[in-house]
Structures are given as structure tokens and as C-alpha cells.
Design a protein around this motif. Structure first.
Motif, short mmCIF file in Angstrom:
data_model
loop_
_atom_site.label_atom_id
_atom_site.label_comp_id
_atom_site.label_asym_id
_atom_site.label_seq_id
_atom_site.Cartn_x
_atom_site.Cartn_y
_atom_site.Cartn_z
N ARG A 49 18.94 -45.61 -33.59
CA ARG A 49 20.42 -45.95 -32.99
C ARG A 49 20.65 -45.79 -31.25
O ARG A 49 21.52 -46.24 -30.76
N THR A 50 19.24 -46.13 -30.86
CA THR A 50 19.67 -46.52 -29.79
C THR A 50 18.81 -47.49 -28.95
O THR A 50 17.86 -47.53 -30.10
N ASP A 51 18.98 -48.33 -28.12
CA ASP A 51 18.16 -49.77 -28.00
C ASP A 51 16.74 -48.68 -27.26
O ASP A 51 16.05 -49.47 -27.50
N ALA A 52 16.66 -47.75 -26.17
CA ALA A 52 15.56 -47.48 -25.78
C ALA A 52 14.80 -46.67 -27.16
O ALA A 52 13.36 -46.57 -27.39
N VAL A 53 15.35 -45.66 -28.43
CA VAL A 53 15.17 -45.65 -29.76
C VAL A 53 14.09 -46.71 -30.21
O VAL A 53 12.60 -46.46 -30.23
N TRP A 54 14.99 -48.00 -29.83
CA TRP A 54 14.54 -49.08 -31.13
C TRP A 54 13.08 -49.71 -30.26
O TRP A 54 12.19 -49.75 -30.89
N GLN A 55 12.85 -49.81 -28.88
CA GLN A 55 11.51 -50.02 -28.29
C GLN A 55 10.25 -49.65 -29.06
O GLN A 55 8.78 -50.00 -29.04
N TRP A 56 10.98 -47.81 -28.25
CA TRP A 56 9.67 -46.81 -28.68
C TRP A 56 9.69 -46.94 -30.64
O TRP A 56 8.18 -46.96 -30.51
N LEU A 57 10.48 -47.32 -31.47
CA LEU A 57 10.14 -47.20 -32.88
C LEU A 57 9.19 -48.97 -33.37
O LEU A 57 8.26 -48.11 -34.17
N ARG A 58 9.58 -49.50 -32.78
CA ARG A 58 8.32 -50.82 -32.67
C ARG A 58 7.26 -51.16 -32.46
O ARG A 58 6.73 -51.74 -33.09
N ALA A 59 7.12 -49.58 -31.10
CA ALA A 59 6.13 -50.07 -30.65
C ALA A 59 5.15 -48.36 -31.45
O ALA A 59 4.15 -48.88 -31.52
N GLU A 60 5.95 -48.11 -31.69
CA GLU A 60 5.00 -47.32 -32.39
C GLU A 60 4.66 -46.99 -34.09
O GLU A 60 3.93 -46.24 -34.83
N LEU A 61 5.90 -47.31 -34.43
CA LEU A 61 5.66 -47.37 -36.47
C LEU A 61 5.22 -48.64 -36.95
O LEU A 61 5.65 -49.63 -37.40
N ALA A 62 3.80 -49.55 -36.60
CA ALA A 62 2.60 -50.02 -37.33
C ALA A 62 2.25 -49.42 -38.70
O ALA A 62 2.06 -48.21 -38.64
N PRO A 63 1.58 -50.51 -39.36
CA PRO A 63 1.63 -49.97 -40.60
C PRO A 63 0.37 -48.91 -40.83
O PRO A 63 1.21 -47.84 -41.89
N ALA A 64 -0.64 -48.77 -39.54
CA ALA A 64 -1.28 -48.06 -39.65
C ALA A 64 -1.05 -45.88 -39.00
O ALA A 64 -1.27 -45.14 -39.91
N ARG A 65 0.42 -46.67 -38.80
CA ARG A 65 1.03 -44.98 -38.12
C ARG A 65 2.14 -44.57 -39.78
O ARG A 65 1.88 -43.76 -39.90
N LEU A 66 2.05 -45.22 -40.57
CA LEU A 66 3.20 -45.52 -41.21
C LEU A 66 2.42 -44.59 -42.22
O LEU A 66 2.52 -43.33 -43.52
N ARG A 67 1.36 -45.62 -42.16
CA ARG A 67 -0.30 -44.39 -43.73
C ARG A 67 -0.24 -42.58 -43.68
O ARG A 67 -0.38 -42.25 -43.85
N GLU A 68 -0.12 -42.22 -41.93
CA GLU A 68 -0.34 -41.24 -41.29
C GLU A 68 -0.05 -40.21 -41.77
O GLU A 68 0.63 -39.17 -41.89
N LEU A 69 1.63 -40.86 -41.62
CA LEU A 69 2.95 -40.28 -42.01
C LEU A 69 2.83 -39.71 -43.44
O LEU A 69 3.62 -39.00 -43.63
N LEU A 70 2.82 -40.82 -44.33
CA LEU A 70 3.10 -40.92 -45.07
C LEU A 70 1.80 -40.77 -47.10
O LEU A 70 1.58 -42.39 -46.52
#
Length: 672
Positions: free
Chosen positions: A563-584
Motif C-alpha cells: 500500500r506504500t512505497d516503504a512497505v513495497w521495499q520491505w515486502l520485496r526484500a522480506e517475502l522470498a519463497p523461503a519466508r513464504l514457506r515459513e508463513l504457510l
């Protein structure tokens, strides 16, 4: 109102295309809304993988069946107004039998005293050739055709065009190419129309339906259906009829753009759409511009939907209320397995047990105090998983766990289907349009094609089958489910939740130790705010990002946008496939594709194999992955505190609501 019969373009204004159906069974009143709006073309999408299976079975029983039966009823009621206005109608309601549907429409029109030019498009049905094409011997095999047959039908004077299996977007690209006089190599324009068609083909999903931030929409009691105003260059404006409910915003449009897509290249029979080229501009007043779209030549092959009857299925749900859920589940499983052996009944080819910890501690409603233990069994023989098999759950009902009851009485097995995505060269189907004057024309395959390759933004991450969470060996598939307890997540036949032997979050069951009640159903306990890393807050991911998910055959996609540019920069760095597997955790053993769509501040993930063999296989309790993105958005994550406005942070470190959307999409050219 445009009513051309010679194929000439109506210069100087866009084509207005309104959708009235997103699936077989959608709301009937959309026809009236679009006629009031005065659109040039009414389109309806009636087909999905499961629908093709249903229609194929109908046609197998009755050669005159196999089309969407609601369509002629809807058309009959609107026919006089359609004829008077010169509105064109294009729908894929023909399903497995477009010829029979076209004949019925002509008969209905004649009975009403109207002479309506009707055309039909076929050539998609490859069922009779399936074996020679290496597709096996399925119930149905249908190639996804493009829009040029529709274009030719409109050029030939048709007012109503019905098709078999064309792509959803072809219902829009075909009329747009007719109206604007595009040629086969106008790939940018075609791709632009593909984007517009993809947005409107699911109806209300573009106007606030299935939308993450639905609470921000003033009136969602009955959203209107979307329409697209498509310009000669392929750019478009998405809007809706005046006075209808819902809303058209950059986010409702973006949400639908991310629905059921894969990588940066979105392939169609007539062009390949570069999703990473799309730019959105919110014009206000329920109008959103789609621009900047680039297209490429289509791939040399066509996707083929192969559907078949997979066998028979039995599902038994045991409701486990109160304490000791894990121990209750183990006893029921043991009793059922013992009874199956003692009765001398054959063991099904597949059995899977799963415990969903939907219970919570100290619940004030019984349903909230209840966990769900589900047994799913499959076999080629309906008797093996029929009533005798289901009756085993009743035989020990008075000698089992306290509070024993099941979700439904024993019943016969139900048939289930399987879907296989296959492909054939573009020149294999005989793409044919049958014109109102009785003549027909064959649509040539594209002269220019381009192999569908990944871009630099596309990343593939291999799964890890050896991981205990959701490992296929522990799902019980094909083993009779007798060798190992299921764990958190699902195997090919699993249901969301904690499996036998594991309580939520991997903790021991409090009830089994001290009779203190059961843990909640969340996959992991929330970390107290005081335990957060310094300078972070713990928030649901959905307070920062929106999402949309859906099925792609046996795979599922999850699209997220910031929803914001700052969140986008965090999201693209944070949500790699490995992190997705941790969350799901259900995805831990599966291959995952990830693509960044920077111009939309969006990520898209394709989770391969999550849905087994397609929606008709019912591998999960959410067989179409409709809620997958919302599950992800509900997971709590630690984020830098400066991503969340201070006014939203509560004393306990939680957030009061989603981060407001910035102006990324609200100014012309901002997102260019």
C-alpha cells in the motif's frame, strides 16, 4: 451504438465491453445493468476447469447437452432490447456443444419473431483425437483458442457469438480487434485488451468482490459488474454502470490483475501480455486507466485442458469438542483402522487423516470449542469407499470418545475429477467459425510465435520433500495412512490444520497434560509485543498489503501488493519463497515461483501442486485456493516500526487497522 457488419472500425471513441457473468451460475441481473449502460458488446464467461468436467459428463449422457443452460434463459429475457440496440453478445457458454447452443438461440429468436444473426466457434474440442495427440483417453480435452474466430464472426455480421473453450480474455480481444481493425501482429494492442479482458472476466471481483480491503468500500451489498472502455491503442479504462454498488479503484483492478496469473509473461493464443509493463492510474469516480501495456508474439503451443473422472471419494468429518483433542483423534483413527481390518473390507487406494485445530480455549460457543478430524478416502471402485466403508464410523459411535458426533450421516461415495494441463502446437486445433449465412471459415494459426521464456524477474524455488511439515510420506497418500502420523499442513490429500500428534504451533496439547483446555487454531502462537525485535512492531501482514489468490490447475497463485512505497521495499526484500514457506507451512515441500511486478508494487507466487490434480480432485478444504491469500495476510510478522503510522499502533504493539494507501495510483503518469 456500434452495430457494424462490415468489420470497419468505429474511429474516434473506445469500444465499451460489459461483462455479465464470471462463472456458470452468476447473478442474472447484470444483463439489465449493461443494457442500461448502453455498452457495445456484452460478454459472459461461463467456463472453468470444473465446469468443463460437468458439461462433458452431461454431453456424454445427452448429445444435445453440454452447454451452459442458464445462458439461453438469460438471453431470451433480454433479446428484444439487444436487437433494438444493436448490442453484440459474445459468450463461451457453448462449452462442449456450441453448435447445439447456437441452434437453440436461433429457435428462441424465431419464436419471439426476431431474426438474430448467430455464429458459433468451435475446434477447441480435441477429445476424439486425444489418444493420437498423446493426451490419453480423457472425458474431455479442450484447447484454449484465441479471439480471432470471434473477430471473424462479428465481421461476418453476427450479433450473437457463442464459443467453446476460448481463453477468458479472448471474449474481449475478439470484439476489440473487430471494432478497431487490428491485425494479427498488433501485439501491444492485443495485450492491452487481454489485460482489460482479464480484469472484467470475473465480474464482481473487479468491483469490490473478494477484495482484501472490503471494509473501505461504502456499499458492497450488491456490487455492479465491470465494463472496459478499450481504445484503439489497447489502453483501457475500467469502470462500472452508474448507480450500481461496489467500487472500481486501482486496488480492486490490481487485485483482479493478480488473479490466477503466473510469471511476468502471461501467455495467450494471440499474444503474450507482459504483466510487468502494466501501469494503473486511478482517475476517480470509479474509473481506472490501464496503460503502458506491452505485448509479444504468442507461444507456439496452446494450453489444453484435460479432464477425466479420477475415481470415487468418501469424506467423513468427526467433530471433537472440548479437551484432549489430540488423544481423541488418535483413538478414532485407531478404532476406524481396526474396524476396517476386522470387517475384512478392502483398503482404499488412498486414505488421509487430518486434524484441524479450529478449537479455542475456554470457548463460549460449542462450535468454537470443537476441532475437526477429517478422513478422506479415494478408490477407483465406488463400493470400496461407499456406504459400508462410511458405516465404520457409526459402528463405534457409542464406544468411542466423549461427545462423539460426525458432520453428516454415512453416504455413498461421490465421483471426483482430475485435471491435467497439457499443450499442443497452435496448428493442431481446427479453429473454425460458423457464420450466420451458413458459411464457415478456418482461422489460421499465428504466423509469428515466440517461445515462452522466464524473465529476470521470475525466480523458481524448489521445495524440500524431506521437511517434516506436510511431507508427502506423512500424508498417508497411497499407504492407507497407517504408517506415520500426519503433521501440520497437508499432503496431496490434506486439510489445513495441525495433524495427529501435533498441536498448534508445535506445542504439546495443554488438555492432554493438565486438562487445562485446548490451544487455539493458529499455526503458531503470536509473539508478545515485548518480545519483538527492537524497533519493530508485530502486525498482520494484511495490514500492510492486499492479496488475491486462486487456482491454476493443480497449482495455486498468491498475488500481494503493497500500500506504500516503504512497505513495497520491505515486502520485496522480506517475502522470498523461503519466508513464504515459513508463513504457510503447507507449502514447505512444494516448488514455488516468484515474480516481482515493480510497476504495480506487487509480488506473485505460484505454488506448484498445492491443489493436487485440480479443483475437482478436492485436495484441500479450500479446493480453489480462494482463501490462501487471506490466510497469508492473517499471519503476524515483525516489521520496522516506521512502516506503520504511529496513530495506528496500540499500547500492546498491535495495529488498529491497515496502513492507508498512498497516492501511487492517483495521479496520471505517477506509475509510468
Amino acid at each position: 451504438m456500434s452495430a457494424h457488419t462490415d468489420g470497419t472500425a468505429q474511429h474516434g471513441r473506445p469500444l465499451r465491453v460489459g461483462n455479465v457473468s464470471g462463472f456458470y451460475g452468476d447473478r442474472l441481473s447484470a444483463w439489465e445493468e449493461m443494457l442500461e449502460a448502453g455498452v457495445d458488446v456484452i460478454t459472459g464467461d461461463y467456463l472453468a476447469e470444473l465446469t468443463m468436467l460437468i458439461l462433458a459428463r452431461q454431453k456424454a449422457k445427452d448429445p444435445e447437452a453440454g452447454y451452459a443452460r442458464t445462458f439461453p434463459a438469460q438471453l431470451r429475457g433480454a433479446l428484444q432490447r439487444i436487437v433494438a440496440a444493436g448490442t453484440r453478445v459474445v459468450a463461451n457458454a457453448g462449452g462442449m456443444n456450441p453448435q447445439a447452443l447456437a441452434r437453440l438461440i436461433r429457435e428462441q429468436a424465431a419464436e419471439a419473431g426476431s431474426d438474430v444473426p448467430v455464429a458459433w466457434v468451435d475446434g477447441d474440442d480435441l477429445t476424439d483425437r486425444a489418444e493420437e495427440l498423446g493426451l490419453g483417453t480423457p472425458l474431455a480435452a479442450n484447447a484454449y483458442l484465441g479471439g480471432w474466430g470471434i473477430t471473424e464472426a462479428l465481421r461476418g455480421g453476427a450479433q450473437v457469438v457463442v464459443t467453446g473453450r476460448v481463453t477468458d480474455a479472448a471474449l474481449t480481444t475478439g470484439p476489440a480487434a473487430w471494432f478497431h481493425g487490428w491485425s494479427r501482429d498488433d501485439h501491444d494492442a492485443l495485450a492491452g485488451a487481454m489485460a482489460a479482458g482479464h480484469v472484467i472476466e470475473c465480474g464482481m471481483q473487479a468491483t469490490g468482490g473478494n477484495f482484501s480491503f472490503f471494509r473501505e468500500i461504502a456499499d458492497l451489498r450488491r456490487p455492479g459488474f465491470p465494463l472496459a472502455e478499450i481504445a484503439a491503442d489497447g489502453s483501457s479504462v475500467i469502470t462500472k454502470p452508474a448507480g450500481t454498488g461496489g467500487a472500481v479503484t486501482a486496488e480492486t483492478v490490481l487485485s483482479q490483475l493478480l488473479y490466477e496469473v503466473g510469471g511476468a509473461r502471461y501467455a495467450g493464443p494471440d499474444a503474450t501480455l507482459r504483466l510487468d509493463s502494466i501501469r494503473l492510474t486511478d482517475l476517480g469516480e470509479d474509473r481506472v486507466r490501464i496503460s503502458g501495456v506491452r505485448g509479444e508474439a504468442p507461444p507456439p503451443d496452446l494450453k489444453v485442458s484435460v479432464t477425466e473422472v479420477g475415481g470415487f471419494r468418501q469424506e467423513i468429518v468427526f467433530q471433537l469438542t472440548g479437551l484432549d483433542a489430540e488423544a481423541k483423534a488418535e483413538l478414532i483413527r485407531s478404532q476406524f483402522e481396526f474396524g476396517l481390518e476386522a470387517a475384512g473390507l478392502p483398503r482404499p487406494a488412498q486414505m488421509a487423516w487430518n486434524l484441524a485445530r479450529t478449537d479455542r480455549q475456554d470457548a463460549v460457543q460449542q462450535e468454537e470449542a470443537t476441532a475437526r478430524l477429517t478422513l478422506v478416502a479415494r478408490d477407483p471402485d465406488p463400493k470400496t469407499v461407499g456406504r459400508s466403508f462410511a458405516n465404520l464410523a457409526v459402528e463405534f459411535a457409542l464406544g468411542s470418545v466423549p461427545g462423539f458426533f460426525t458432520g453428516a450421516p454415512p453416504g455413498e461415495a461421490s465421483v471426483y475429477g482430475r485435471f491435467r494441463p497439457e499443450s499442443v502446437p497452435q496448428d493442431v486445433p481446427v479453429h473454425t467459425v460458423h457464420l450466420p449465412d451458413g458459411t464457415e471459415a478456418v482461422i489460421d494459426p499465428p504466423a509469428d510465435t515466440r517461445a515462452l521464456l522466464s524473465t529476470e524477474a521470475d525466480v523458481r524455488s524448489a521445495g524440500t520433500p524431506e521437511v517434516g511439515e506436510a511431507g508427502s510420506a506423512e500424508s498417508g497418500e497411497g499407504t492407507g495412512a497407517g504408517s506415520a502420523p500426519a503433521t501440520t499442513g497437508t499432503g496431496p490429500d490434506g486439510h489445513t490444520g495441525a495433524g495427529l500428534g501435533d498441536s498448534p504451533g508445535g506445542e504439546s496439547d495443554p488438555g492432554s497434560a493438565e486438562d487445562s483446555g485446548l490451544g487455539g487454531g493458529a499455526p503458531a502462537p503470536a509473539t508478545p509485543a515485548s518480545a519483538n525485535p527492537v524497533g519493530t512492531v508485530r502486525v498482520p501482514l494484511g495490514h500492510l498489503a492486499g492479496g488475491r489468490s486462486g487456482d491454476k490447475g493443480g497449482s495455486a497463485n498468491i498475488g500481494l501488493w503493497a500500500r506504500t512505497d516503504a512497505v513495497w521495499q520491505w515486502l520485496r526484500a522480506e517475502l522470498a519463497p523461503a519466508r513464504l514457506r515459513e508463513l504457510l507451512p503447507e507449502t514447505a515441500h512444494l516448488d514455488i515461483d516468484r515474480v516481482e511486478l515493480e510497476g504495480l508494487r506487487a509480488l506473485n507466487f505460484t505454488v506448484h501442486g498445492l491443489l493436487g490434480e485440480g479443483v475437482a480432485y478436492r485436495a484441500r478444504f479450500d479446493p480453489q485456493a480462494k482463501g490462501l491469500a487471506e490466510w497469508l495476510r492473517s499471519r503476524r510478522v515483525d516489521v520496522p516500526a516506521d512502516l506503520v503510522p504511529a496513530a495506528l499502533v496500540q499500547p500492546d504493539g498491535s495495529t488498529a487497522g491497515p496502513v492507508p494507501l498512498d497516492d501511487f495510483f492517483t495521479q496520471e503518469g505517477t506509475a509510468q
